[in-house]
Design an enzyme around this catalytic site. Structure first.
Site, PDB file in Angstrom:
ATOM      1  N   GLN A 126       0.831  -1.215   0.000  1.00 45.67           N
ATOM      2  CA  GLN A 126       0.000   0.000   0.000  1.00 45.67           C
ATOM      3  C   GLN A 126       0.859   1.256   0.000  1.00 45.67           C
ATOM      4  O   GLN A 126       1.565   1.524   0.978  1.00 45.67           O
ATOM      5  CB  GLN A 126      -0.886  -0.002   1.263  1.00 45.67           C
ATOM      6  CG  GLN A 126      -1.784   1.213   1.411  1.00 45.67           C
ATOM      7  CD  GLN A 126      -2.452   1.265   2.787  1.00 45.67           C
ATOM      8  OE1 GLN A 126      -1.984   0.643   3.735  1.00 45.67           O
ATOM      9  NE2 GLN A 126      -3.548   1.985   2.882  1.00 45.67           N
ATOM     10  N   GLY A 127       0.774   2.045  -1.051  1.00 46.42           N
ATOM     11  CA  GLY A 127       1.555   3.277  -1.146  1.00 46.42           C
ATOM     12  C   GLY A 127       0.681   4.500  -0.950  1.00 46.42           C
ATOM     13  O   GLY A 127       0.376   5.216  -1.914  1.00 46.42           O
ATOM     14  N   SER A 129       0.879   6.620   2.476  1.00 41.45           N
ATOM     15  CA  SER A 129       1.565   7.611   3.327  1.00 41.45           C
ATOM     16  C   SER A 129       2.850   8.116   2.701  1.00 41.45           C
ATOM     17  O   SER A 129       3.541   7.388   1.977  1.00 41.45           O
ATOM     18  CB  SER A 129       1.910   7.002   4.684  1.00 41.45           C
ATOM     19  OG  SER A 129       0.778   6.451   5.278  1.00 41.45           O
ATOM     20  N   GLU A 245     -10.188  -1.113   5.874  1.00 42.76           N
ATOM     21  CA  GLU A 245      -8.978  -1.419   6.636  1.00 42.76           C
ATOM     22  C   GLU A 245      -9.254  -1.371   8.139  1.00 42.76           C
ATOM     23  O   GLU A 245      -8.879  -2.254   8.882  1.00 42.76           O
ATOM     24  CB  GLU A 245      -7.874  -0.411   6.270  1.00 42.76           C
ATOM     25  CG  GLU A 245      -6.553  -0.679   6.994  1.00 42.76           C
ATOM     26  CD  GLU A 245      -5.452   0.342   6.659  1.00 42.76           C
ATOM     27  OE1 GLU A 245      -5.693   1.261   5.873  1.00 42.76           O
ATOM     28  OE2 GLU A 245      -4.354   0.193   7.211  1.00 42.76           O
ATOM     29  N   SER A 380      -4.743   6.948  12.968  1.00 41.39           N
ATOM     30  CA  SER A 380      -4.325   6.875  14.382  1.00 41.39           C
ATOM     31  C   SER A 380      -5.564   6.932  15.286  1.00 41.39           C
ATOM     32  O   SER A 380      -6.647   7.362  14.867  1.00 41.39           O
ATOM     33  CB  SER A 380      -3.385   8.027  14.707  1.00 41.39           C
ATOM     34  OG  SER A 380      -4.114   9.242  14.735  1.00 41.39           O
ATOM     35  N   ASN A 381      -5.376   6.532  16.551  1.00 36.03           N
ATOM     36  CA  ASN A 381      -6.518   6.522  17.472  1.00 36.03           C
ATOM     37  C   ASN A 381      -7.070   7.927  17.704  1.00 36.03           C
ATOM     38  O   ASN A 381      -8.279   8.102  17.915  1.00 36.03           O
ATOM     39  CB  ASN A 381      -6.116   5.852  18.791  1.00 36.03           C
ATOM     40  CG  ASN A 381      -6.085   4.337  18.641  1.00 36.03           C
ATOM     41  OD1 ASN A 381      -6.131   3.818  17.522  1.00 36.03           O
ATOM     42  ND2 ASN A 381      -6.010   3.622  19.744  1.00 36.03           N
ATOM     43  N   GLU A 382      -6.191   8.937  17.638  1.00 36.67           N
ATOM     44  CA  GLU A 382      -6.694  10.314  17.786  1.00 36.67           C
ATOM     45  C   GLU A 382      -7.636  10.655  16.627  1.00 36.67           C
ATOM     46  O   GLU A 382      -8.686  11.277  16.821  1.00 36.67           O
ATOM     47  CB  GLU A 382      -5.525  11.317  17.809  1.00 36.67           C
ATOM     48  CG  GLU A 382      -4.679  11.284  19.063  1.00 36.67           C
ATOM     49  CD  GLU A 382      -3.708  10.114  19.088  1.00 36.67           C
ATOM     50  OE1 GLU A 382      -3.473   9.499  18.022  1.00 36.67           O
ATOM     51  OE2 GLU A 382      -3.189   9.785  20.176  1.00 36.67           O
TER      52      GLU A 382
HETATM   53  C1  LIG Z   1       4.121  -0.082  11.398  1.00 40.21           C
HETATM   54  C2  LIG Z   1       3.444   0.822  10.419  1.00 40.21           C
HETATM   55  C3  LIG Z   1       3.045   0.328   9.195  1.00 40.21           C
HETATM   56  C4  LIG Z   1       2.473   1.172   8.238  1.00 40.21           C
HETATM   57  N1  LIG Z   1       2.161   0.665   7.005  1.00 40.21           N
HETATM   58  C5  LIG Z   1       1.726   1.510   6.041  1.00 40.21           C
HETATM   59  C6  LIG Z   1       1.544   1.032   4.697  1.00 40.21           C
HETATM   60  O1  LIG Z   1       1.749  -0.146   4.406  1.00 40.21           O
HETATM   61  N2  LIG Z   1       1.154   1.923   3.767  1.00 40.21           N
HETATM   62  C7  LIG Z   1       0.902   3.242   4.050  1.00 40.21           C
HETATM   63  O2  LIG Z   1       0.513   3.964   3.156  1.00 40.21           O
HETATM   64  N3  LIG Z   1       1.076   3.716   5.309  1.00 40.21           N
HETATM   65  C8  LIG Z   1       1.493   2.889   6.311  1.00 40.21           C
HETATM   66  N4  LIG Z   1       1.696   3.362   7.588  1.00 40.21           N
HETATM   67  C9  LIG Z   1       1.552   4.792   7.828  1.00 40.21           C
HETATM   68  C10 LIG Z   1       0.389   5.167   8.718  1.00 40.21           C
HETATM   69  O3  LIG Z   1      -0.814   5.115   8.015  1.00 40.21           O
HETATM   70  C11 LIG Z   1       0.703   6.551   9.269  1.00 40.21           C
HETATM   71  O4  LIG Z   1       1.800   6.412  10.158  1.00 40.21           O
HETATM   72  C12 LIG Z   1      -0.459   7.166   9.994  1.00 40.21           C
HETATM   73  O5  LIG Z   1      -1.451   7.536   9.097  1.00 40.21           O
HETATM   74  C13 LIG Z   1      -0.025   8.401  10.823  1.00 40.21           C
HETATM   75  O6  LIG Z   1       0.648   9.294   9.998  1.00 40.21           O
HETATM   76  P1  LIG Z   1       2.067   9.899  10.411  1.00 40.21           P
HETATM   77  O7  LIG Z   1       2.954   8.758  10.802  1.00 40.21           O
HETATM   78  O8  LIG Z   1       2.506  10.784   9.328  1.00 40.21           O
HETATM   79  O9  LIG Z   1       1.811  10.719  11.745  1.00 40.21           O
HETATM   80  P2  LIG Z   1       1.140  12.157  11.813  1.00 40.21           P
HETATM   81  O10 LIG Z   1      -0.034  12.229  10.920  1.00 40.21           O
HETATM   82  O11 LIG Z   1       2.212  13.172  11.652  1.00 40.21           O
HETATM   83  O12 LIG Z   1       0.622  12.160  13.312  1.00 40.21           O
HETATM   84  C14 LIG Z   1       1.511  12.352  14.421  1.00 40.21           C
HETATM   85  C15 LIG Z   1       0.658  12.385  15.685  1.00 40.21           C
HETATM   86  O13 LIG Z   1      -0.231  13.504  15.636  1.00 40.21           O
HETATM   87  C16 LIG Z   1      -1.580  13.077  15.798  1.00 40.21           C
HETATM   88  N5  LIG Z   1      -2.455  13.861  14.910  1.00 40.21           N
HETATM   89  C17 LIG Z   1      -2.249  14.152  13.611  1.00 40.21           C
HETATM   90  N6  LIG Z   1      -3.288  14.862  13.115  1.00 40.21           N
HETATM   91  C18 LIG Z   1      -4.163  15.009  14.128  1.00 40.21           C
HETATM   92  C19 LIG Z   1      -5.440  15.633  14.242  1.00 40.21           C
HETATM   93  N7  LIG Z   1      -6.027  16.240  13.206  1.00 40.21           N
HETATM   94  N8  LIG Z   1      -6.066  15.570  15.439  1.00 40.21           N
HETATM   95  C20 LIG Z   1      -5.490  14.953  16.512  1.00 40.21           C
HETATM   96  N9  LIG Z   1      -4.276  14.344  16.456  1.00 40.21           N
HETATM   97  C21 LIG Z   1      -3.636  14.363  15.292  1.00 40.21           C
HETATM   98  C22 LIG Z   1      -1.577  11.617  15.377  1.00 40.21           C
HETATM   99  O14 LIG Z   1      -2.628  10.907  15.999  1.00 40.21           O
HETATM  100  C23 LIG Z   1      -0.225  11.154  15.859  1.00 40.21           C
HETATM  101  O15 LIG Z   1      -0.281  10.803  17.223  1.00 40.21           O
HETATM  102  C24 LIG Z   1       2.240   2.536   8.555  1.00 40.21           C
HETATM  103  C25 LIG Z   1       2.609   3.022   9.815  1.00 40.21           C
HETATM  104  C26 LIG Z   1       3.214   2.197  10.733  1.00 40.21           C
HETATM  105  C27 LIG Z   1       3.619   2.754  12.070  1.00 40.21           C
END
Ligand SMILES: Cc1cc2nc3c(=O)[nH]c(=O)nc-3n(C[C@H](O)[C@H](O)[C@H](O)COP(=O)(O)OP(=O)(O)OC[C@H]3O[C@@H](n4cnc5c(N)ncnc54)[C@H](O)[C@@H]3O)c2cc1C
Length: 395
Positions: A126-127, A129, A245, A380-382
């Site tokens: 899945q591409g 993020s 998902e 994320s849970n948030e």
């Molecule tokens: C082990 C793992 C596997 C993954 N596999 C894939 C994959 O196969 N393909 C893919 O596309 N992605 C994948 N992901 C990416 C995943 O979907 C993202 O990590 C996720 O969407 C969070 O984005 P971010 O890491 O950029 O964090 P951010 O979006 O930068 O968030 C950082 C923190 O801020 C909080 N936050 C952000 N925005 C808000 C808001 N509006 N309100 C309240 N809190 C907020 C978040 O909850 C988090 O705690 C994977 C991630 C992990 C950790």
């Protein structure tokens, strides 16, 4: 509302249990029981085995190998697999890209890709993020520029799970950077990972495991027939995919299996000269988690009793956000209790000194760290709490 199992469902559960006992290789079961990640070969073998039985994609429409089951029957199948424990099916194939092709793909794409997806002849990743586009996914910057009968793709994806094994990647790409809303200029594209210009670079996580990657695209040429749905309408695909998902993240089967084996192990290891299970504080925490899990299971069944399996439905059930939050919290708390049960032995290094230790002791810490991902990926849970606030509480 009746949330007990019907006689047919009880009989089906027995059928699944027997099938798993007879077909899951013992080495795979033992590997999983130790809390280790299944290897790519284990996942492939098990998915092919289930597909031969007709159980890899029962939730797909019948013409593509589906069974027309109720949500409850599908839940029973998956729960029994997880309790075994057997490797999960490759969700990128069965629950993510497959349903998107079924809902938005053309006949040629369906015929070409779906049977191979179900049988895991092709491994998909899945591409979505990117750096700077996780929770705020519509901010993605990877571009696909039309050039005759192909797109030229440039950019980077992050956190791409299991890309090191992948034959194909399904991508969200920006095809119109001038659209009035960021969601409007995005398209859903299928890219062959063998294409020149695709580079996979490992990201090693805190548990020393290679599960995720960065994927780079440098002038990658993609035929236009690999566009799914209409150009600039990829956000519709993304919304459906993310809701499918999330629904799978309650993790009740794995949590049950982890708690059951923890209870057994706590009878055999000692703390202060007595079996750990007799330690009052430990027992209270174990029972507390068992009760929380039972409550989550009842909630899940209530949701499922009302739900029909329709992987192409466009409106997500906001209850999936509740299940995802509670399921991930409970599973993370279980991994913390494993660390406590393993005690100092769980920290013993180097490997020579630990060769007499049971594997689960050595996996307790890496597993604890790895499970932090549950409250991040799939939204994320948030972010789930915001969905609940808006859609349930109408705040
Ligand atoms: C082990 C793992 C596997 C993954 N596999 C894939 C994959 O196969 N393909 C893919 O596309 N992605 C994948 N992901 C990416 C995943 O979907 C993202 O990590 C996720 O969407 C969070 O984005 P971010 O890491 O950029 O964090 P951010 O979006 O930068 O968030 C950082 C923190 O801020 C909080 N936050 C952000 N925005 C808000 C808001 N509006 N309100 C309240 N809190 C907020 C978040 O909850 C988090 O705690 C994977 C991630 C992990 C950790």
């Amino acid at each position: 509302m009746d949330i007990s199992y019907s006689p047919e469902e009880i009989a089906f559960r027995e059928e699944v249990r027997t099938f798993v006992e007879e077909n899951l290789p013992e080495a795979t079961r033992k590997h999983m029981l130790d809390g280790k990640h299944p290897t790519a070969d284990m996942i492939r073998h098990w998915q092919k085995c289930l597909n031969a039985k007709g159980w890899a994609v029962p939730h797909w429409p019948k013409e593509w190998g589906g069974k027309g089951w109720s949500a409850m029957r599908l839940y029973i199948l998956r729960e029994e697999m997880e309790k075994a424990p057997a490797p999960s099916l490759l969700a990128f194939n069965t629950d993510m890209c497959g349903p998107i092709l079924i809902a938005f793909g053309n006949e040629e794409q369906k015929t070409r890709f779906l049977p191979r997806m179900a049988n895991l002849d092709d491994w998909w990743c899945q591409g979505f993020s990117e750096p700077g586009a996780g929770s705020d996914l519509a901010n993605l910057r990877c571009t696909a520029v039309r050039d005759g009968d192909r797109y030229i793709v440039n950019g980077q994806k992050a956190w791409t799970t299991k890309a090191q094994y992948a034959d194909w990647i399904f991508m969200l790409v920006r095809t119109d950077s001038k659209a009035s809303k960021p969601q409007q200029g995005i398209s859903f594209l299928l890219i062959d990972m063998k294409s020149p210009g695709v580079t996979v670079r490992p990201t090693i996580t805190i548990d020393s495991f290679h599960e995720v990657n960065e994927v780079f695209f440098d002038d990658v040429q993609v035929p236009i027939e690999n566009l799914v749905g209409q150009e600039n309408h990829g956000w519709d695909c993304a919304k459906l995919l993310l809701s499918n998902e999330r629904t799978g993240h309650a993790k009740i089967g794995p949590s049950k299996e982890r708690l059951r084996t923890l209870r057994e192990r706590a009878c055999t290891i000692e703390k202060g000269g007595r079996p750990l299970i007799e330690d009052y504080d430990f027992l209270v925490r174990l029972v507390d988690l068992e009760v929380q899990l039972k409550a989550l299971e009842m909630t899940t069944m209530r949701v499922l009793a009302e739900d029909k399996v329709d992987i192409t439905k466009r409106k997500p059930n906001p209850a999936s956000s509740v299940l995802k939050i509670r399921g991930s919290e409970i599973h993370q708390a279980i991994s913390a209790l494993y660390v406590e049960a393993a005690g100092p032995q769980g920290l013993a290094l180097p490997v020579e000194a630990t060769s007499n230790f049971e594997s689960w002791l050595l996996e307790a810490h890496p597993n604890y760290y790895n499970m932090r991902k549950l409250s991040i990926y799939g939204g994320s849970n948030e972010i789930q709490k915001t969905i609940i606030a808006k859609q349930f509480l109408e705040l």
